[in-house]
Design a protein around this motif. Structure first.
Motif, PDB file in Angstrom:
ATOM      1  N   ALA A 200      39.263  37.194  45.138  1.00  0.00           N
ATOM      2  CA  ALA A 200      38.887  37.258  46.088  1.00  0.00           C
ATOM      3  C   ALA A 200      37.796  39.018  45.778  1.00  0.00           C
ATOM      4  CB  ALA A 200      38.640  37.711  47.447  1.00  0.00           C
ATOM      5  N   SER A 201      36.471  38.891  45.442  1.00  0.00           N
ATOM      6  CA  SER A 201      36.180  39.769  45.747  1.00  0.00           C
ATOM      7  C   SER A 201      34.846  39.756  46.596  1.00  0.00           C
ATOM      8  CB  SER A 201      35.437  39.469  44.028  1.00  0.00           C
ATOM      9  OG  SER A 201      33.923  40.607  43.111  1.00  0.00           O
ATOM     10  N   GLY A 202      34.892  41.053  47.108  1.00  0.00           N
ATOM     11  CA  GLY A 202      34.062  41.405  48.139  1.00  0.00           C
ATOM     12  C   GLY A 202      33.166  42.874  48.536  1.00  0.00           C
ATOM     13  N   SER A 203      34.022  44.045  48.388  1.00  0.00           N
ATOM     14  CA  SER A 203      34.154  45.187  48.121  1.00  0.00           C
ATOM     15  C   SER A 203      34.000  46.036  46.990  1.00  0.00           C
ATOM     16  CB  SER A 203      34.689  45.894  49.986  1.00  0.00           C
ATOM     17  OG  SER A 203      36.021  45.950  49.885  1.00  0.00           O
ATOM     18  N   ALA A 204      34.569  45.323  46.410  1.00  0.00           N
ATOM     19  CA  ALA A 204      34.685  45.517  44.425  1.00  0.00           C
ATOM     20  C   ALA A 204      36.021  46.220  44.645  1.00  0.00           C
ATOM     21  CB  ALA A 204      33.335  45.858  44.434  1.00  0.00           C
ATOM     22  N   GLY A 205      36.373  46.626  45.381  1.00  0.00           N
ATOM     23  CA  GLY A 205      37.489  47.671  45.291  1.00  0.00           C
ATOM     24  C   GLY A 205      38.783  46.953  44.056  1.00  0.00           C
ATOM     25  N   THR A 206      39.171  45.998  44.813  1.00  0.00           N
ATOM     26  CA  THR A 206      40.161  45.442  44.117  1.00  0.00           C
ATOM     27  C   THR A 206      40.159  44.813  43.089  1.00  0.00           C
ATOM     28  OG1 THR A 206      40.979  44.363  45.956  1.00  0.00           O
ATOM     29  CG2 THR A 206      42.222  43.454  44.240  1.00  0.00           C
ATOM     30  N   GLN A 207      38.531  44.032  42.442  1.00  0.00           N
ATOM     31  CA  GLN A 207      38.957  43.209  40.980  1.00  0.00           C
ATOM     32  C   GLN A 207      37.952  45.224  40.083  1.00  0.00           C
ATOM     33  OE1 GLN A 207      35.345  40.881  41.105  1.00  0.00           O
ATOM     34  NE2 GLN A 207      35.484  40.409  38.983  1.00  0.00           N
ATOM     35  N   ALA A 208      37.439  46.171  40.941  1.00  0.00           N
ATOM     36  CA  ALA A 208      37.088  46.812  40.120  1.00  0.00           C
ATOM     37  C   ALA A 208      38.968  47.714  39.413  1.00  0.00           C
ATOM     38  CB  ALA A 208      36.491  47.938  40.585  1.00  0.00           C
ATOM     39  N   GLY A 209      39.890  47.887  40.551  1.00  0.00           N
ATOM     40  CA  GLY A 209      40.660  48.055  39.939  1.00  0.00           C
ATOM     41  C   GLY A 209      41.917  47.880  39.181  1.00  0.00           C
ATOM     42  N   VAL A 228      32.425  37.177  48.177  1.00  0.00           N
ATOM     43  CA  VAL A 228      32.786  36.100  48.716  1.00  0.00           C
ATOM     44  C   VAL A 228      31.231  36.608  49.877  1.00  0.00           C
ATOM     45  CG1 VAL A 228      34.833  36.252  48.927  1.00  0.00           C
ATOM     46  CG2 VAL A 228      34.242  38.022  50.109  1.00  0.00           C
ATOM     47  N   ARG A 229      30.236  37.070  49.339  1.00  0.00           N
ATOM     48  CA  ARG A 229      28.756  37.649  49.752  1.00  0.00           C
ATOM     49  C   ARG A 229      27.887  38.131  49.285  1.00  0.00           C
ATOM     50  NH1 ARG A 229      29.348  43.738  53.519  1.00  0.00           N
ATOM     51  NH2 ARG A 229      27.388  43.673  54.455  1.00  0.00           N
ATOM     52  N   ALA A 230      28.189  38.792  48.063  1.00  0.00           N
ATOM     53  CA  ALA A 230      26.371  38.763  47.455  1.00  0.00           C
ATOM     54  C   ALA A 230      26.523  38.829  46.446  1.00  0.00           C
ATOM     55  CB  ALA A 230      26.565  40.581  47.187  1.00  0.00           C
ATOM     56  N   PRO A 231      25.937  37.912  45.677  1.00  0.00           N
ATOM     57  CA  PRO A 231      24.690  37.238  44.782  1.00  0.00           C
ATOM     58  C   PRO A 231      26.017  38.026  43.339  1.00  0.00           C
ATOM     59  CG  PRO A 231      22.789  37.949  46.043  1.00  0.00           C
ATOM     60  CD  PRO A 231      24.375  38.238  46.781  1.00  0.00           C
ATOM     61  N   ARG A 232      26.028  37.785  42.523  1.00  0.00           N
ATOM     62  CA  ARG A 232      26.587  37.346  41.262  1.00  0.00           C
ATOM     63  C   ARG A 232      25.847  38.868  40.515  1.00  0.00           C
ATOM     64  NH1 ARG A 232      27.440  33.136  35.805  1.00  0.00           N
ATOM     65  NH2 ARG A 232      28.788  35.103  33.979  1.00  0.00           N
ATOM     66  N   ALA A 233      24.908  39.015  40.194  1.00  0.00           N
ATOM     67  CA  ALA A 233      24.540  40.056  39.972  1.00  0.00           C
ATOM     68  C   ALA A 233      24.678  41.127  40.366  1.00  0.00           C
ATOM     69  CB  ALA A 233      22.515  39.773  39.545  1.00  0.00           C
ATOM     70  N   ARG A 238      27.811  46.174  41.310  1.00  0.00           N
ATOM     71  CA  ARG A 238      29.542  46.433  42.325  1.00  0.00           C
ATOM     72  C   ARG A 238      30.326  47.010  41.778  1.00  0.00           C
ATOM     73  NH1 ARG A 238      28.813  43.857  47.662  1.00  0.00           N
ATOM     74  NH2 ARG A 238      27.121  44.707  47.599  1.00  0.00           N
ATOM     75  N   VAL A 239      30.802  45.901  41.297  1.00  0.00           N
ATOM     76  CA  VAL A 239      31.860  46.186  40.531  1.00  0.00           C
ATOM     77  C   VAL A 239      32.271  47.350  38.834  1.00  0.00           C
ATOM     78  CG1 VAL A 239      34.009  44.342  39.250  1.00  0.00           C
ATOM     79  CG2 VAL A 239      33.118  43.683  41.561  1.00  0.00           C
ATOM     80  N   PHE A 240      31.007  46.647  37.910  1.00  0.00           N
ATOM     81  CA  PHE A 240      31.358  47.447  37.153  1.00  0.00           C
ATOM     82  C   PHE A 240      30.749  48.900  37.264  1.00  0.00           C
ATOM     83  CE2 PHE A 240      28.651  49.375  33.688  1.00  0.00           C
ATOM     84  CZ  PHE A 240      29.548  49.361  32.119  1.00  0.00           C
ATOM     85  N   ASP A 241      30.138  49.505  37.956  1.00  0.00           N
ATOM     86  CA  ASP A 241      29.679  50.541  38.631  1.00  0.00           C
ATOM     87  C   ASP A 241      31.381  51.463  39.336  1.00  0.00           C
ATOM     88  OD1 ASP A 241      27.231  50.657  37.649  1.00  0.00           O
ATOM     89  OD2 ASP A 241      26.165  50.341  39.997  1.00  0.00           O
ATOM     90  N   LEU A 242      32.015  50.272  40.527  1.00  0.00           N
ATOM     91  CA  LEU A 242      33.316  51.026  40.623  1.00  0.00           C
ATOM     92  C   LEU A 242      34.298  51.465  39.298  1.00  0.00           C
ATOM     93  CD1 LEU A 242      34.731  52.302  43.449  1.00  0.00           C
ATOM     94  CD2 LEU A 242      35.341  49.752  43.671  1.00  0.00           C
ATOM     95  N   ALA A 243      34.115  50.128  38.439  1.00  0.00           N
ATOM     96  CA  ALA A 243      35.233  50.520  37.245  1.00  0.00           C
ATOM     97  C   ALA A 243      34.911  51.503  36.962  1.00  0.00           C
ATOM     98  CB  ALA A 243      35.164  49.116  36.907  1.00  0.00           C
ATOM     99  N   VAL A 244      33.724  51.682  36.139  1.00  0.00           N
ATOM    100  CA  VAL A 244      33.525  52.599  35.639  1.00  0.00           C
ATOM    101  C   VAL A 244      33.874  54.477  36.156  1.00  0.00           C
ATOM    102  CG1 VAL A 244      31.428  54.331  34.356  1.00  0.00           C
ATOM    103  CG2 VAL A 244      31.812  51.648  34.778  1.00  0.00           C
ATOM    104  N   ALA A 245      33.577  54.392  37.620  1.00  0.00           N
ATOM    105  CA  ALA A 245      33.813  55.570  38.316  1.00  0.00           C
ATOM    106  C   ALA A 245      34.977  56.103  38.933  1.00  0.00           C
ATOM    107  CB  ALA A 245      33.764  55.710  40.062  1.00  0.00           C
ATOM    108  N   ARG A 258      30.793  45.789  30.137  1.00  0.00           N
ATOM    109  CA  ARG A 258      30.033  45.501  31.411  1.00  0.00           C
ATOM    110  C   ARG A 258      30.323  43.616  31.792  1.00  0.00           C
ATOM    111  NH1 ARG A 258      28.907  42.755  34.366  1.00  0.00           N
ATOM    112  NH2 ARG A 258      26.512  41.937  35.416  1.00  0.00           N
ATOM    113  N   ASP A 259      31.365  43.329  29.668  1.00  0.00           N
ATOM    114  CA  ASP A 259      31.394  42.096  29.548  1.00  0.00           C
ATOM    115  C   ASP A 259      32.783  41.320  30.821  1.00  0.00           C
ATOM    116  OD1 ASP A 259      28.431  42.095  28.761  1.00  0.00           O
ATOM    117  OD2 ASP A 259      29.520  41.386  26.361  1.00  0.00           O
ATOM    118  N   ASP A 260      33.499  42.556  30.996  1.00  0.00           N
ATOM    119  CA  ASP A 260      34.571  42.311  30.893  1.00  0.00           C
ATOM    120  C   ASP A 260      34.618  41.926  32.674  1.00  0.00           C
ATOM    121  OD1 ASP A 260      36.204  42.968  29.554  1.00  0.00           O
ATOM    122  OD2 ASP A 260      36.163  45.558  29.987  1.00  0.00           O
ATOM    123  N   VAL A 261      33.472  42.546  33.397  1.00  0.00           N
ATOM    124  CA  VAL A 261      32.814  41.887  34.539  1.00  0.00           C
ATOM    125  C   VAL A 261      32.246  40.383  35.209  1.00  0.00           C
ATOM    126  CG1 VAL A 261      32.042  42.463  37.651  1.00  0.00           C
ATOM    127  CG2 VAL A 261      32.570  44.395  35.403  1.00  0.00           C
TER     128      VAL A 261
END
Length: 346
Positions: A200-209, A228-233, A238-245, A258-261
């Motif tokens: 599941a991808s919501g607040s992004a931390g699980t997928q990004a981590g 579970v909440r936001a449109p794909r783009a 959101r996931v990519f930015d958090l993964a980068v950080a 970027r293509d990993d996400v």
């Protein structure tokens, strides 16, 4: 002088953490579900069984966040979430474990007016753990309300630590970097090479981590986030930015491309927290075939995505696919009105 090679274990050990979860969580086969829906060999990573107030994925994140809070001398945690937030429940539990006060801002997202939703499930456990709850009116901005609460507490001489919604910042995401390391080792031990990990991808931390940890290890297993909440783009950004950080924090910048996400947003339904027919079917199948409990908000929709892709032929029968179960069992009791005739329950 030559620099030492990057070691994920060594780097993670440089960050303070509080032991909150029962780790490692099990990686279990799901043969009866596989037989029911067809497709690949199915596995479930049991992060619903982390042990902190009925378990769930937030325990891994809070291990690092709580350690940072204690290191800063905090005397209370402040966070925000929906009325049936799994994150708020586990944050309240973590605060109780550490002897801190917990202040929780709960948003009214128009999900339900039922008594069960407003008083049972995660909300009941928030109160049992001693959380001091502020319930917002519909449409109010929870992040703004949390920031204002933090300032009021500081004005009273308190030392609050703000835990972001979902525990999803680079520090919190370290919990799923650690999960990636754990999962890679489990796959090696049982001799499988997963075709994909579904979560599941919501607040992004699980997928990004998770992505950051895998790529830091040189593991290129795809991770499919079921939104579970936001449109794909929006969610992918959101996931990519958090993964980068998170990668920057770890000292392995550029690990995630970027293509990993990848996020599938076709199982959200009418909106966040609103159940779908496919999600309810997934909850029923997991419960009756594998004795696994999902929730309508996160894990049920993620499982619906997994089932859809298995039935649609995304995977070969020789593949191994891992479903990362993020928890949410307590939330079932807030949604008990949903489980009636359409599932054959009485």
């Amino acid at each position: 002088m030559t620099s030492k090679p990057f070691s994920l274990r060594t780097r993670l050990n440089e960050f303070a953490r509080v032991e909150l979860a029962h780790l490692p969580t099990r990686l279990e086969a799901m043969p009866r579900l596989q037989a029911e829906i067809g497709g690949p060999a199915l596995w479930i990573k049991r992060d619903d069984a982390t042990g902190l107030s009925t378990g769930g994925n937030k325990a891994r994140k809070l291990a690092f966040l709580l350690a940072e809070a204690l290191g800063q001398g905090a005397d209370c945690l402040v966070t925000v979430g929906a009325a049936q937030s799994n994150h708020v429940r586990q944050t309240a539990a973590a605060a109780a474990r550490a002897g801190l006060d917990c202040f929780a801002v709960l948003e009214d997202r128009g999900v339900s007016d039922s008594l069960a939703y407003k008083s049972n499930g995660n909300y009941l456990l928030d109160r049992l753990h001693g959380a001091q709850i502020t319930r917002l009116e519909p449409g109010a901005d929870g992040k703004v309300a949390m920031a204002e609460l933090v300032e009021r507490l500081r004005g009273k001489g308190r030392k609050p630590y703000a835990v972001p919604g979902g525990g999803s910042n680079p520090v919190g995401s370290l919990g799923y970097v650690e999960c990636a390391r754990e999962l890679v080792q489990q796959c090696r031990d049982i001799g499988i090479a997963p075709r994909e990990i579904v979560v599941a991808s919501g607040s992004a931390g699980t997928q990004a981590g998770l992505l950051t940890g895998l790529r830091a290890l040189g593991d290129m297993t795809p991770v499919l986030g079921i939104g579970v909440r936001a449109p794909r783009a929006v969610q992918e950004a959101r996931v990519f930015d958090l993964a980068v950080a998170t990668a920057d924090l770890l000292g392995c910048p550029g690990s995630v491309a970027r293509d990993d996400v990848v996020v599938d947003d076709t199982h959200i339904g009418a909106g966040y927290g609103l159940a779908t027919e496919t999600g309810l079917e997934a909850i029923s199948l997991f419960a009756r075939r594998e004795a696994q409990l999902l929730d309508p908000v996160y894990s049920g929709k993620a499982a619906a995505g997994l089932i859809h892709h298995c039935r649609a032929g995304r995977y070969a029968t020789t593949d191994h696919v891992i479903f990362l179960h993020t928890g949410g069992t307590a939330g079932l009791f807030g949604y008990c009105d949903l489980f009636g005739g359409e599932m054959g329950l009485s």
